[in-house]
Enzyme design. Structure first.
Site, mmCIF file in Angstrom:
data_model
loop_
_atom_site.group_PDB
_atom_site.id
_atom_site.type_symbol
_atom_site.label_atom_id
_atom_site.label_comp_id
_atom_site.label_asym_id
_atom_site.label_seq_id
_atom_site.Cartn_x
_atom_site.Cartn_y
_atom_site.Cartn_z
ATOM 1 C CG HIS A 72 18.875 19.181 2.498
ATOM 2 N ND1 HIS A 72 19.670 18.086 2.272
ATOM 3 C CD2 HIS A 72 17.784 19.010 1.709
ATOM 4 C CE1 HIS A 72 19.091 17.295 1.391
ATOM 5 N NE2 HIS A 72 17.962 17.832 1.019
ATOM 6 C CE1 TYR A 202 27.779 16.331 4.573
ATOM 7 C CE2 TYR A 202 29.994 16.044 3.695
ATOM 8 C CZ TYR A 202 28.803 16.741 3.741
ATOM 9 O OH TYR A 202 28.642 17.860 2.949
ATOM 10 N N PRO A 294 36.816 18.951 -0.832
ATOM 11 C CG PRO A 294 36.102 17.171 -2.144
ATOM 12 C CD PRO A 294 37.330 17.887 -1.693
ATOM 13 C CE LYS A 298 31.591 25.903 4.643
ATOM 14 N NZ LYS A 298 30.174 25.949 4.423
ATOM 15 C CE1 TYR A 386 28.085 20.193 5.172
ATOM 16 C CE2 TYR A 386 25.997 21.360 4.932
ATOM 17 C CZ TYR A 386 26.884 20.379 4.517
ATOM 18 O OH TYR A 386 26.581 19.599 3.428
#
Ligand code: FAD
Ligand code: DHB
Length: 397
Positions: A72, A202, A294, A298, A386
């Site tokens: 991704h 998200y 979460p 990570k 990220y």
């Protein structure tokens, strides 16, 4: 029996450590409380940083991840009905992440271990560790055949997760705990349905956070922020899908394919770190030493990088008779751990509804998101964190 490194826990950190040591010709035995099937049945993380993917290659278990994992290059943030794409590849300077479930990664590591004929004691009871302050550490347990066992070793690796025995065996006055518990949990649902979107979404919605994730083109993983008082038994599949729809936008509502759940569970959210991560000849790695909420995925990635640092330190010790690596293990890990802890806390704070903060808390979040998503610096900050830090990020600074 005797081994060089006794590893407690056959989750991702224990198995990966075992594999990296095996590749370097160092003998290690793993002792796990649960059965192999039970370990594989735990549905947890799904996103691998590039550094973690590289480590699986280094451990010789990356082939299936390359075949089946989905690379991704971006994520979407859905903010009160409006979508914003964060181009991870562009803003991180070329990095990506891989969608590959913790279950699959664990299976690959278990298969490699079994294929190499390495010893793992599953279903071990009453596991205890001792002697790590001196030169003769040991592990005792009752095997699944009922026999009492003792393993003498040079080092113990505590890869036994948040509820493990290793951290609990350290005297309280030698360990400092930092902890934050969040006033909500994540209700997760796994289903054999195509993902709602190509990339992860998200969502910060007035009804609470939601995450649309996936394991493959045919298997989806969704999460909803829920009060800690909720019980998974009270969430029917229909109730889950209805609530998810309410937290998404029209585009996602139209393409959402629902189906029966394969798994559904609630996980509490916590930030937790202990310092140090080394006690004589005992080292803590992964969830045994730290937990992140979460949001941002990570947890598994930190476990993998801890284990990389630990394996490098142990290899240095056994091959070069140098203690430099083991002496720096704790400090080296903790710098990376705190960076990931900060990001996970911040991303959690930005995307969830906090019941005690009231409407002004929501306004602050929206203003911050407005700033971040309309600024090159903001987008770079999200993307760099990220996709994760390089392994050597702290070297030479
Ligand atoms: P674990 O996976 O916990 O493995 C530890 C192992 O030690 C276990 O197999 C356990 O049975 C064993 N053990 C425990 N006690 C003993 C003992 N006394 N003796 C012997 N063995 C013992 N991360 C993400 O990035 N995204 C997510 O969506 C996500 N979801 C999660 C959901 C849940 C419910 C949990 C608990 C964690 C989640 N995580 C997630 C975090 C991620 O799964 C962990 O960071 C990762 O599993 C850490 O690996 P580990 O090997 O260090 O610990
Ligand atoms: C998943 C979990 C996460 O915490 C996250 O940030 C992204 C994906 C998952 O389980 O797929």
């Amino acid at each position: 029996m005797r081994t060089q490194v006794a590893i407690i826990g056959a989750g991702p950190s224990g198995l990966l450590l075992g594999q990296l040591l095996h590749k370097a010709g160092i003998d290690a035995v793993i002792v796990e409380r649960q059965s192999g099937e039970y370990v594989l049945g735990r549905i947890r993380a799904g996103i691998l940083e590039q550094v973690t993917a590289d480590l699986l290659d280094e451990a010789g278990v990356g082939a299936r991840m390359h075949r089946e994992g989905l690379v991704h290059e971006g994520i979407e943030l859905l903010v009160h009905g409006t979508r914003h794409r964060v181009d991870l590849h562009k803003y991180s300077g070329g990095s990506t992440v891989v969608v590959y479930g913790q279950t699959e990664l664990t299976r690959d590591l278990m298969d490699a271990r079994a294929g190499a004929g390495l010893t793992t004691f599953y279903e071990a009871e009453q596991v205890q560790v001792g002697g790590f302050d001196g030169n003769a550490p040991f592990v005792t347990f009752r095997g699944k055949d009922g026999r009492e066992q003792r393993i003498d070793c040079d080092f113990i690796a505590g890869c036994d997760g948040y509820h493990g025995v290793c951290r609990a065996s350290v005297p309280k006055d030698r360990i400092r705990e930092y902890e934050k518990v969040y006033p909500f949990g994540w209700l997760g649902l796994l289903s054999d349905t195509p993902p709602v979107s190509e990339e992860l979404i998200y969502a910060n919605s007035a009804r609470g956070f939601a995450l649309c994730s996936m394991r493959s083109h045919t298997r989806s993983r969704y999460y909803l922020q829920v009060p800690l008082t909720d019980n998974v038994k009270d969430w029917s599949d229909d109730a889950f899908w209805d609530e998810l729809r309410l937290r998404l936008d029209d585009k996602a509502r139209e393409s959402l394919v629902t189906g029966p759940s394969l798994e559904k569970s609630i996980a509490p959210l916590r930030s937790f770190v202990v310092e140090p991560l080394r006690f004589g000849r005992l080292f803590l790695a992964g969830d045994a030493g730290h937990i992140v909420p979460p949001t941002g995925a990570k947890g598994l990635n930190l476990a993998a990088t801890d284990v990389k640092y630990l394996s490098a330190a142990l290899i240095e010790y056994f091959k070069e008779r140098s203690e430099a690596g083991i002496d720096h293990y704790s400090e080296r890990c903790l710098r990376r751990v705190w960076r990931a802890e900060r990001f996970s806390w911040w991303f959690t704070s930005l995307m969830h509804q906090f019941p005690d903060d009231g409407p002004i808390g929501t306004k602050f979040q929206l203003a911050e998101l407005d700033y971040l998503l309309n600024s090159e610096a903001g987008l770079r900050s999200i993307a760099e964190n990220y996709v994760g830090l390089p392994l050597d990020f702290a070297e030479g600074r």
